[in-house]
Design a protein around this motif. Structure first.
Motif, PDB file in Angstrom:
ATOM      1  N   GLU A  67       0.838  -1.207   0.000  1.00 46.60           N
ATOM      2  CA  GLU A  67       0.000   0.000   0.000  1.00 46.60           C
ATOM      3  C   GLU A  67       0.874   1.258   0.000  1.00 46.60           C
ATOM      4  O   GLU A  67       0.597   2.218  -0.727  1.00 46.60           O
ATOM      5  CB  GLU A  67      -0.930  -0.014   1.216  1.00 46.60           C
ATOM      6  N   GLU A  68       1.940   1.259   0.795  1.00 43.99           N
ATOM      7  CA  GLU A  68       2.841   2.416   0.829  1.00 43.99           C
ATOM      8  C   GLU A  68       3.516   2.637  -0.521  1.00 43.99           C
ATOM      9  O   GLU A  68       3.632   3.774  -0.984  1.00 43.99           O
ATOM     10  CB  GLU A  68       3.901   2.213   1.918  1.00 43.99           C
ATOM     11  N   ARG A  70       2.379   1.751  -3.443  1.00 39.51           N
ATOM     12  CA  ARG A  70       1.360   2.228  -4.373  1.00 39.51           C
ATOM     13  C   ARG A  70       1.084   3.714  -4.166  1.00 39.51           C
ATOM     14  O   ARG A  70       0.990   4.485  -5.122  1.00 39.51           O
ATOM     15  CB  ARG A  70       0.076   1.422  -4.203  1.00 39.51           C
ATOM     16  N   LYS A  71       1.006   4.142  -2.906  1.00 35.37           N
ATOM     17  CA  LYS A  71       0.761   5.560  -2.617  1.00 35.37           C
ATOM     18  C   LYS A  71       1.918   6.431  -3.096  1.00 35.37           C
ATOM     19  O   LYS A  71       1.701   7.532  -3.614  1.00 35.37           O
ATOM     20  CB  LYS A  71       0.530   5.758  -1.119  1.00 35.37           C
ATOM     21  N   GLU A  74       1.619   6.779  -6.873  1.00 30.73           N
ATOM     22  CA  GLU A  74       0.531   7.690  -7.224  1.00 30.73           C
ATOM     23  C   GLU A  74       0.911   9.143  -6.971  1.00 30.73           C
ATOM     24  O   GLU A  74       0.637  10.017  -7.795  1.00 30.73           O
ATOM     25  CB  GLU A  74      -0.732   7.344  -6.429  1.00 30.73           C
ATOM     26  N   SER A  75       1.550   9.409  -5.844  1.00 28.67           N
ATOM     27  CA  SER A  75       1.937  10.793  -5.543  1.00 28.67           C
ATOM     28  C   SER A  75       2.994  11.289  -6.525  1.00 28.67           C
ATOM     29  O   SER A  75       2.985  12.467  -6.904  1.00 28.67           O
ATOM     30  CB  SER A  75       2.430  10.907  -4.103  1.00 28.67           C
TER      31      SER A  75
END
Length: 89
Positions: A67-68, A70-71, A74-75
Protein backbone atom coordinates in the motif's frame (compact mmCIF):
# COMPACT_ATOMS: atom_id res chain seq x y z
CA UNK A 1 -1.07 -26.89 12.75
CA UNK A 2 0.69 -23.51 12.70
CA UNK A 3 2.37 -24.34 16.01
CA UNK A 4 4.02 -27.39 14.47
CA UNK A 5 5.10 -25.36 11.43
CA UNK A 6 6.64 -22.67 13.63
CA UNK A 7 8.45 -25.35 15.64
CA UNK A 8 9.93 -26.69 12.39
CA UNK A 9 8.05 -29.95 12.65
CA UNK A 10 6.22 -31.75 9.91
CA UNK A 11 2.60 -30.62 9.54
CA UNK A 12 0.31 -33.58 10.27
CA UNK A 13 -1.78 -34.78 7.35
CA UNK A 14 -5.15 -36.49 7.24
CA UNK A 15 -5.15 -39.42 9.64
CA UNK A 16 -2.08 -38.16 11.48
CA UNK A 17 -3.71 -35.36 13.47
CA UNK A 18 -3.24 -35.90 17.18
CA UNK A 19 -0.30 -38.28 16.71
CA UNK A 20 3.09 -37.49 18.18
CA UNK A 21 5.93 -36.87 15.71
CA UNK A 22 7.95 -39.69 17.27
CA UNK A 23 5.03 -42.09 16.83
CA UNK A 24 4.68 -41.14 13.17
CA UNK A 25 8.41 -41.70 12.70
CA UNK A 26 8.27 -45.12 14.35
CA UNK A 27 5.27 -46.15 12.24
CA UNK A 28 7.01 -45.04 9.03
CA UNK A 29 10.20 -46.87 10.05
CA UNK A 30 8.25 -50.07 10.65
CA UNK A 31 6.82 -49.94 7.13
CA UNK A 32 3.52 -48.10 7.40
CA UNK A 33 2.87 -45.61 4.63
CA UNK A 34 1.53 -42.42 6.14
CA UNK A 35 -0.81 -40.24 4.10
CA UNK A 36 1.80 -37.50 3.71
CA UNK A 37 4.41 -39.88 2.27
CA UNK A 38 2.42 -41.87 -0.27
CA UNK A 39 4.00 -40.43 -3.41
CA UNK A 40 7.26 -38.62 -4.02
CA UNK A 41 5.39 -35.79 -5.77
CA UNK A 42 3.05 -35.41 -2.85
CA UNK A 43 5.99 -35.38 -0.48
CA UNK A 44 7.78 -32.62 -2.41
CA UNK A 45 4.53 -30.66 -2.52
CA UNK A 46 4.23 -31.07 1.26
CA UNK A 47 7.77 -29.79 1.79
CA UNK A 48 7.11 -26.83 -0.48
CA UNK A 49 3.83 -26.07 1.28
CA UNK A 50 5.50 -26.32 4.71
CA UNK A 51 8.17 -23.84 3.67
CA UNK A 52 5.56 -21.36 2.43
CA UNK A 53 4.04 -20.87 5.86
CA UNK A 54 3.35 -17.13 5.89
CA UNK A 55 1.82 -16.00 9.13
CA UNK A 56 -1.07 -13.58 9.28
CA UNK A 57 1.26 -10.95 10.75
CA UNK A 58 3.71 -11.29 7.84
CA UNK A 59 0.84 -11.10 5.35
CA UNK A 60 -0.49 -7.94 7.02
CA UNK A 61 2.96 -6.32 6.92
CA UNK A 62 3.33 -7.20 3.24
CA UNK A 63 -0.06 -5.64 2.45
CA UNK A 64 0.89 -2.47 4.33
CA UNK A 65 4.20 -2.27 2.50
CA UNK A 66 2.49 -2.74 -0.88
CA UNK A 67 0.00 0.00 0.00
CA UNK A 68 2.84 2.42 0.83
CA UNK A 69 4.60 1.66 -2.46
CA UNK A 70 1.36 2.23 -4.37
CA UNK A 71 0.76 5.56 -2.62
CA UNK A 72 4.31 6.73 -3.40
CA UNK A 73 3.86 5.87 -7.09
CA UNK A 74 0.53 7.69 -7.22
CA UNK A 75 1.94 10.79 -5.54
CA UNK A 76 4.89 10.79 -7.96
CA UNK A 77 2.55 10.57 -10.96
CA UNK A 78 0.42 13.42 -9.60
CA UNK A 79 3.52 15.53 -8.98
CA UNK A 80 4.71 14.88 -12.55
CA UNK A 81 1.33 15.91 -13.97
CA UNK A 82 1.30 19.11 -11.90
CA UNK A 83 4.81 19.95 -13.08
CA UNK A 84 3.80 19.30 -16.68
CA UNK A 85 0.74 21.55 -16.31
CA UNK A 86 2.75 24.37 -14.75
CA UNK A 87 5.29 24.21 -17.60
CA UNK A 88 2.57 24.38 -20.26
CA UNK A 89 0.91 27.53 -18.83
Amino acid sequence: MSASAQAGERIPRRGEVGMDQRLIGRLEASGYVMSGNRHRRADTARVRKDSQGITAEEKRLMLLQNEEVRKKKESQIIADFREMLSRNK
